[in-house]
Design a protein around this motif. Structure first.
Motif, mmCIF file in Angstrom:
data_model
loop_
_atom_site.group_PDB
_atom_site.id
_atom_site.type_symbol
_atom_site.label_atom_id
_atom_site.label_comp_id
_atom_site.label_asym_id
_atom_site.label_seq_id
_atom_site.Cartn_x
_atom_site.Cartn_y
_atom_site.Cartn_z
ATOM 1 N N PRO A 99 0.970 -0.928 0.033
ATOM 2 C CA PRO A 99 -0.043 0.328 0.307
ATOM 3 C C PRO A 99 1.240 1.114 -0.350
ATOM 4 O O PRO A 99 0.715 1.897 -0.462
ATOM 5 C CB PRO A 99 -0.825 -0.278 1.163
ATOM 6 C CG PRO A 99 -0.866 -1.141 1.570
ATOM 7 C CD PRO A 99 0.394 -2.022 1.146
ATOM 8 N N ARG A 100 2.213 1.155 0.585
ATOM 9 C CA ARG A 100 2.738 2.420 0.682
ATOM 10 C C ARG A 100 4.106 2.680 -0.250
ATOM 11 O O ARG A 100 4.489 3.335 -0.400
ATOM 12 C CB ARG A 100 4.121 2.244 2.084
ATOM 13 C CG ARG A 100 3.066 2.280 2.343
ATOM 14 C CD ARG A 100 2.818 4.008 3.899
ATOM 15 N NE ARG A 100 1.703 3.672 4.606
ATOM 16 C CZ ARG A 100 2.139 4.407 5.597
ATOM 17 N NH1 ARG A 100 3.744 4.850 5.990
ATOM 18 N NH2 ARG A 100 1.079 4.338 7.013
ATOM 19 N N LEU A 101 3.668 1.619 -1.441
ATOM 20 C CA LEU A 101 4.696 1.719 -2.736
ATOM 21 C C LEU A 101 3.865 2.842 -3.690
ATOM 22 O O LEU A 101 3.056 2.745 -4.128
ATOM 23 C CB LEU A 101 4.422 0.121 -3.354
ATOM 24 C CG LEU A 101 5.643 0.208 -4.925
ATOM 25 C CD1 LEU A 101 7.058 0.833 -3.760
ATOM 26 C CD2 LEU A 101 5.276 -1.181 -5.249
ATOM 27 N N GLU A 102 4.838 3.662 -3.689
ATOM 28 C CA GLU A 102 4.143 5.370 -4.866
ATOM 29 C C GLU A 102 4.035 3.980 -6.366
ATOM 30 O O GLU A 102 4.833 3.269 -7.039
ATOM 31 C CB GLU A 102 5.102 6.170 -4.594
ATOM 32 C CG GLU A 102 4.383 7.339 -5.345
ATOM 33 C CD GLU A 102 5.882 8.928 -5.814
ATOM 34 O OE1 GLU A 102 5.156 9.407 -6.512
ATOM 35 O OE2 GLU A 102 5.833 8.507 -4.316
ATOM 36 N N GLY A 103 2.808 4.708 -7.040
ATOM 37 C CA GLY A 103 2.912 4.715 -8.715
ATOM 38 C C GLY A 103 2.318 2.721 -8.807
ATOM 39 O O GLY A 103 2.240 2.513 -10.092
ATOM 40 N N PHE A 104 2.162 2.466 -7.404
ATOM 41 C CA PHE A 104 1.456 0.935 -7.842
ATOM 42 C C PHE A 104 0.207 0.860 -6.956
ATOM 43 O O PHE A 104 -0.179 1.479 -6.031
ATOM 44 C CB PHE A 104 2.354 -0.287 -7.297
ATOM 45 C CG PHE A 104 3.934 -0.026 -7.913
ATOM 46 C CD1 PHE A 104 3.907 -0.583 -9.804
ATOM 47 C CD2 PHE A 104 5.039 0.448 -7.979
ATOM 48 C CE1 PHE A 104 5.092 -1.295 -9.500
ATOM 49 C CE2 PHE A 104 5.479 0.430 -8.730
ATOM 50 C CZ PHE A 104 6.127 -0.715 -10.198
ATOM 51 N N ASP A 105 -0.645 0.243 -7.484
ATOM 52 C CA ASP A 105 -2.065 -0.066 -6.903
ATOM 53 C C ASP A 105 -2.084 -1.766 -6.338
ATOM 54 O O ASP A 105 -2.346 -2.431 -7.091
ATOM 55 C CB ASP A 105 -3.137 0.377 -8.056
ATOM 56 C CG ASP A 105 -4.814 -0.050 -6.854
ATOM 57 O OD1 ASP A 105 -4.809 -0.924 -6.282
ATOM 58 O OD2 ASP A 105 -5.367 0.268 -7.493
ATOM 59 N N ALA A 106 -1.851 -1.804 -5.504
ATOM 60 C CA ALA A 106 -1.670 -2.629 -4.465
ATOM 61 C C ALA A 106 -2.694 -3.874 -4.509
ATOM 62 O O ALA A 106 -2.865 -4.685 -4.018
ATOM 63 C CB ALA A 106 -1.746 -2.726 -2.897
ATOM 64 N N GLU A 107 -4.370 -3.391 -4.765
ATOM 65 C CA GLU A 107 -5.893 -4.263 -4.530
ATOM 66 C C GLU A 107 -5.447 -4.380 -6.187
ATOM 67 O O GLU A 107 -5.928 -5.909 -6.262
ATOM 68 C CB GLU A 107 -6.716 -2.909 -4.303
ATOM 69 C CG GLU A 107 -6.930 -2.272 -3.391
ATOM 70 C CD GLU A 107 -8.102 -1.760 -2.982
ATOM 71 O OE1 GLU A 107 -8.838 -1.301 -4.036
ATOM 72 O OE2 GLU A 107 -9.043 -1.011 -1.958
#
Length: 419
Positions: A99-107
């Motif tokens: 969730p805290r990774l910028e530029g990626f959608d964890a869902e």
């Protein structure tokens, strides 16, 4: 400026390379997998843990995926873990699932077929530390298992390794502490679903509870109430920079220190008291190299202990090392419980006492005076082993017993001599 995770993590491998295999990796894995909760604060030079993870996954060339899902800084955490595994011969892919990774959608990432295939091509999974709720909420949102989690479970069933440190260890049991830093609050009854406790992912099976940062943070005080509340009979609290390898009925302890094993099969509680209490819990301390058989509930000391000194307080020729009568004013302090166990097993006395209490209760604490007496005592099956071969004075302790009794602590505990 946003940095793409694939660029930052240079040791991550492309899917094509993962699919190609590695000549040095073992072709077959055991019929059941390994769950490896690590107690947090894992040092990158801890060869016993890092090398063993690669060995369990098949040896040099074994393929791992790293999930820094729990991390506050997933780029940094993922890269550090990948580097540590790579140095021990693993091939590593860091998945952009955080969730805290910028530029990626964890869902979306947990449903991405390409990421699922990377897990299926791997022999090991490593979860970073951080906040364990991020792992559970991302991989099983609303309690619904994602395709990525299903692939991890399949890897484990096929004999693979699922390891995690700190938050990554908390998820290993079916129930976990979600946010429960206040150990005394748990002892006093603050144990709410979805707040202090929540569902875990259950890689160690339904019968074993796991906690982490255990001795350093005195977390036996929160493990016992949860185990009673949720019906657990066995619990293991793994210390920092240490790991427990859970494989079938066997537990093996590795690393810098050890783990506390709590057995509540014969423990009782008096519900009429209205606050937490416990009688007859059986506790053992497993040092590095020790094993525990969950089927027989037996401690199996390491060869280093067996070849050194057995401490049998019930033997006719027992010569105790300690003759003091200690009282532990903060039994939930750093390593206090295991220090008390080592003292007791090698002491002429048959019991030691300690106290758990709030020196400065919170303003909204409804029971500021409530504390707990911890009584450790020996029975006929209590035994220990000692070695100095690790560079210190190290004990393995099997089958001490614990009663926890609520007491009233004067507030304030002390006042100035002169006013």
């Amino acid at each position: 400026m946003m940095i793409r995770i694939q660029t930052l993590m240079r040791c991550a491998l492309p899917l094509a390379m993962l699919a190609s295999g590695a000549a040095n990796a073992a072709d077959a894995l055991p019929a059941t997998g390994y769950a490896v909760p690590i107690g947090g604060a894992l040092k990158f030079d801890n060869e016993a843990v890092w090398a063993r993870l690669v060995e369990l996954a098949g040896g040099p060339g074994a393929r791992f995926v790293v999930l820094a899902t729990a991390a506050g800084n997933p780029q940094r955490s993922g890269k550090q873990i990948a580097d540590a595994l790579t140095r021990r011969g693993a091939q590593v892919d860091v998945l952009p699932v955080a969730p805290r990774l910028e530029g990626f959608d964890a869902e979306q990432a947990v449903r991405d077929p390409a990421l699922v295939e990377r897990v299926r091509a791997a022999r090991g999974v490593f979860f970073s530390g951080g906040a364990q709720e991020r792992i559970v909420d991302t991989l099983a949102p609303g309690g619904q298992e994602s395709p990525l989690l299903a692939a991890i479970r399949d890897l484990h069933r096929r004999g693979g390794v699922v390891a995690g440190t700190s938050a990554g260890a908390a998820i290993m049991s079916s129930v976990m502490f979600r946010d429960a830093q206040d150990v005394m609050g748990i002892l006093k009854g603050r144990l709410r679903e979805g707040q202090e406790i929540d569902r875990g992912l259950g890689f160690v099976g339904p019968s074993l509870f796991v906690d982490q940062h255990f001795l350093k943070r005195g977390r036996v005080g929160r493990m016992l109430p949860l185990m009673l509340a949720r019906g657990y009979k066995l619990g293991i609290g793994v210390e920092e920079n240490s790991a427990a390898v859970v494989h079938g009925d066997q537990i093996e302890v590795l690393g810098g220190k050890g783990a506390l094993l709590v057995d509540l099969h014969d423990a009782t509680q008096d519900a009429s008291q209205g606050v937490f209490n416990l009688r007859g819990a059986r506790i053992s301390y497993l040092d590095r190299g020790d094993r525990y058989d969950m089927a027989t509930r037996t401690v199996l000391p390491s060869q280093a202990k067996l070849s050194d000194h057995k401490v049998d307080p019930n033997a006719a020729d027992f010569k105790p090392f300690f003759a003091n009568d200690p009282f532990y004013l903060d039994i939930l302090g750093d390593s206090a419980i295991v220090n008390a166990m080592g003292n007791l097993i090698d002491n002429a006395g048959r019991e030691v006492f300690g106290l758990a209490y709030d020196m400065r209760p919170k303003a909204d604490d409804p029971r500021p005076e409530l504390g707990f007496e911890f009584r450790l005592y020996k029975k006929a099956d209590s035994v220990g082993w000692f070695t100095g071969s690790f560079g210190g004075e190290d004990y393995t302790v099997a089958n001490l017993y614990l009663d926890v009794t609520p007491v009233r602590v004067k507030q304030p505990l002390y006042t100035p001599w002169h006013k």
